[in-house]
Design an enzyme around this catalytic site. Structure first.
Site, PDB file in Angstrom:
ATOM      1  N   ASN A   7       0.874  -1.178   0.000  1.00 46.70           N
ATOM      2  CA  ASN A   7       0.000   0.000   0.000  1.00 46.70           C
ATOM      3  C   ASN A   7       0.908   1.224   0.000  1.00 46.70           C
ATOM      4  OD1 ASN A   7      -1.870   2.002   0.370  1.00 46.70           O
ATOM      5  ND2 ASN A   7      -2.733   1.205   2.264  1.00 46.70           N
ATOM      6  N   ARG A  90      -2.344  -2.278  -3.608  1.00 55.29           N
ATOM      7  CA  ARG A  90      -3.590  -1.517  -3.437  1.00 55.29           C
ATOM      8  C   ARG A  90      -3.529  -0.287  -4.335  1.00 55.29           C
ATOM      9  NH1 ARG A  90      -5.128   3.079   0.717  1.00 55.29           N
ATOM     10  NH2 ARG A  90      -7.283   3.357   0.079  1.00 55.29           N
ATOM     11  N   HIS A 180     -12.994   2.639  -0.275  1.00 54.38           N
ATOM     12  CA  HIS A 180     -12.955   1.574   0.748  1.00 54.38           C
ATOM     13  C   HIS A 180     -13.525   0.271   0.188  1.00 54.38           C
ATOM     14  CE1 HIS A 180     -13.311   4.898   4.068  1.00 54.38           C
ATOM     15  NE2 HIS A 180     -12.041   4.626   3.817  1.00 54.38           N
ATOM     16  N   ARG A 241     -12.743  15.412   7.244  1.00 53.67           N
ATOM     17  CA  ARG A 241     -13.557  15.653   6.052  1.00 53.67           C
ATOM     18  C   ARG A 241     -14.987  16.001   6.454  1.00 53.67           C
ATOM     19  NH1 ARG A 241     -11.880  10.058   3.503  1.00 53.67           N
ATOM     20  NH2 ARG A 241      -9.650  10.396   3.198  1.00 53.67           N
ATOM     21  N   GLU A 386      -8.149  -5.842   4.627  1.00 57.36           N
ATOM     22  CA  GLU A 386      -7.958  -5.473   3.225  1.00 57.36           C
ATOM     23  C   GLU A 386      -6.732  -6.158   2.629  1.00 57.36           C
ATOM     24  OE1 GLU A 386      -8.970  -1.070   2.534  1.00 57.36           O
ATOM     25  OE2 GLU A 386      -8.825  -1.238   4.712  1.00 57.36           O
TER      26      GLU A 386
END
Length: 400
Positions: A7, A90, A180, A241, A386
């Site tokens: 990642n 990823r 996601h 956010r 993940e």
């Protein structure tokens, strides 16, 4: 078969080496401060932790150090780099082109770079990391790209389109993409695996809640809708956010505060959410402590907003799918906050959701059902993985 999962960020390279025979993590770590100076942190499955400074001018040097720490010294977990059968990467954005995980070629890397306008912070370094990986591991080591957006590509047009002039979709591909996706795919599939259910006829809401949060509606095992949109800014209130706001707020504030588009984007992405509402912190744990101990109004409000929005999305997605089989909580907050799970399910008894308080209180970080036996809708905590999902995709694709 051993798979290295990567990642990559602009200045970091997170990795896990997974033995797929028993899905066991042999080692994991992070190369930080790439392009500045360099620091590697490496942990092995038997508890060893190694950390030291080393120069990382580019991602290539980071990969070279990962190979070194995996194959020698205190952090050694394999005898030779040739034991790594494949590398899974990823990737944030696959646009509308990549609907499933894909074996990496130069054309795929070029495509990932071409989507940089859609994922400016992630796609360029992820493409750079792939090229660096080829340099270090050689062209004979297969690599697979697993896209965060792929799982959401099954959304119907009515769910992913915005009511803007259609020409902007045709010219600029403006639509809801969702993010996601690897987590939502893992959790929804894992729920079916645990319960032994077939995908057909199931309607599952997955709540991935962390510093970045999103909720998905998964119908018949496929994504039907999700809260994040054209970018990861849409949907729920998050750490920094804003989540969804009336678009007119953006233009109104830009006029009032004389903000440029970049300044506005910075405010919405980095200065809003928990941090903006509370004026205190972007970390949900800090807000819970502040509201409970100091009766801090901003912290209480941010927590209330998150819980209200989650509850609203669970209800709206149940309506969109025509029913509800289960709600699954995952992500750092979703897995570890029993208080949040309880408050999100409170008042949803009319939908058939009844929580088992004892099970919920003891479920933090572990995979278990937290709904009462009488509950018509199951509620689960399913820790996301993940990296394992990326590794599984990698094995499946290179085995073909």
């Amino acid at each position: 078969m051993k798979v290295l999962v990567i990642n990559a960020g602009s200045s970091s390279l997170k990795y896990q080496l997974i033995d797929m025979q028993n899905e066991h993590v042999l080692a994991k770590g992070n190369c930080e401060r790439i392009g500045v100076d360099g620091l590697i942190t490496h942990k092995t499955d038997d508890g060893k932790k190694i950390q030291y400074e080393v120069a990382f001018p580019t991602h290539k040097e980071a990969f070279m150090e990962v190979v070194k720490v995996l194959t020698s010294g205190e952090g050694k977990v394999i005898g030779d780099v040739k034991e790594i059968s494949a590398v899974g990467h990823r990737v944030l954005h696959g646009s509308e082109v990549y609907k499933v995980s894909t074996k990496i070629t130069e054309k795929v890397i070029e495509d990932i770079e071409s989507f940089s306008e859609l994922g400016p912070l992630h796609n360029p370094p992820q493409a750079a990391a792939m090229r660096a990986c080829v340099e270090v591991f050689g062209k004979d080591t297969p690599m697979v790209a697993v896209f965060d957006t792929s799982f959401h590509q099954t959304m119907p047009e009515k769910a992913y389109m915005y009511a803007l002039p259609y020409e902007y979709y045709e010219k600029y591909h403006i639509r809801k993409y969702g993010f996601h996706g690897t987590s939502h795919r893992y959790v929804s599939a894992r729920y079916l695996e645990i319960t032994g259910k077939r995908p057909e006829g199931t309607r599952v809401v997955v709540c991935h809640l962390g510093n970045g949060s999103s909720i998905s509606a998964v119908k018949d095992g496929k994504c039907y809708d999700t809260t994040m949109g054209f970018t990861p800014l849409d949907g729920l209130i998050m750490g920094t956010r804003s989540g969804a706001v009336d678009p007119s707020v953006v233009t109104y504030l830009m006029n009032k505060e004389h903000m440029t588009p970049d300044e506005m984007s910075d405010m919405l992405n980095k200065k809003s959410g928990f941090l903006g509402v509370s004026g205190l912190s972007s970390d949900a744990r800090d807000l819970v402590n502040a509201k409970n101990n100091d009766h801090h109004h901003g912290a209480q409000l941010a927590c209330d907003m998150l819980r209200y929005q989650i509850k609203k999305y669970i209800g709206s997605y149940a309506a969109a799918m025509g029913g509800l089989t289960a709600v699954c909580f995952t992500g750092g907050i979703g897995e570890n906050s029993s208080e949040l799970r309880e408050e999100c399910c409170e008042g949803l008894e009319f939908m058939g959701i009844e929580l088992d308080k004892t099970a919920n209180d003891s479920a933090s970080g572990s995979e278990m059902m937290i709904s009462a036996p009488s509950s018509k809708v199951q509620v689960w905590v399913v820790p996301t993985n993940e990296e394992l999902m990326i590794a599984k995709d990698t094995v499946e694709i290179i085995s073909k």
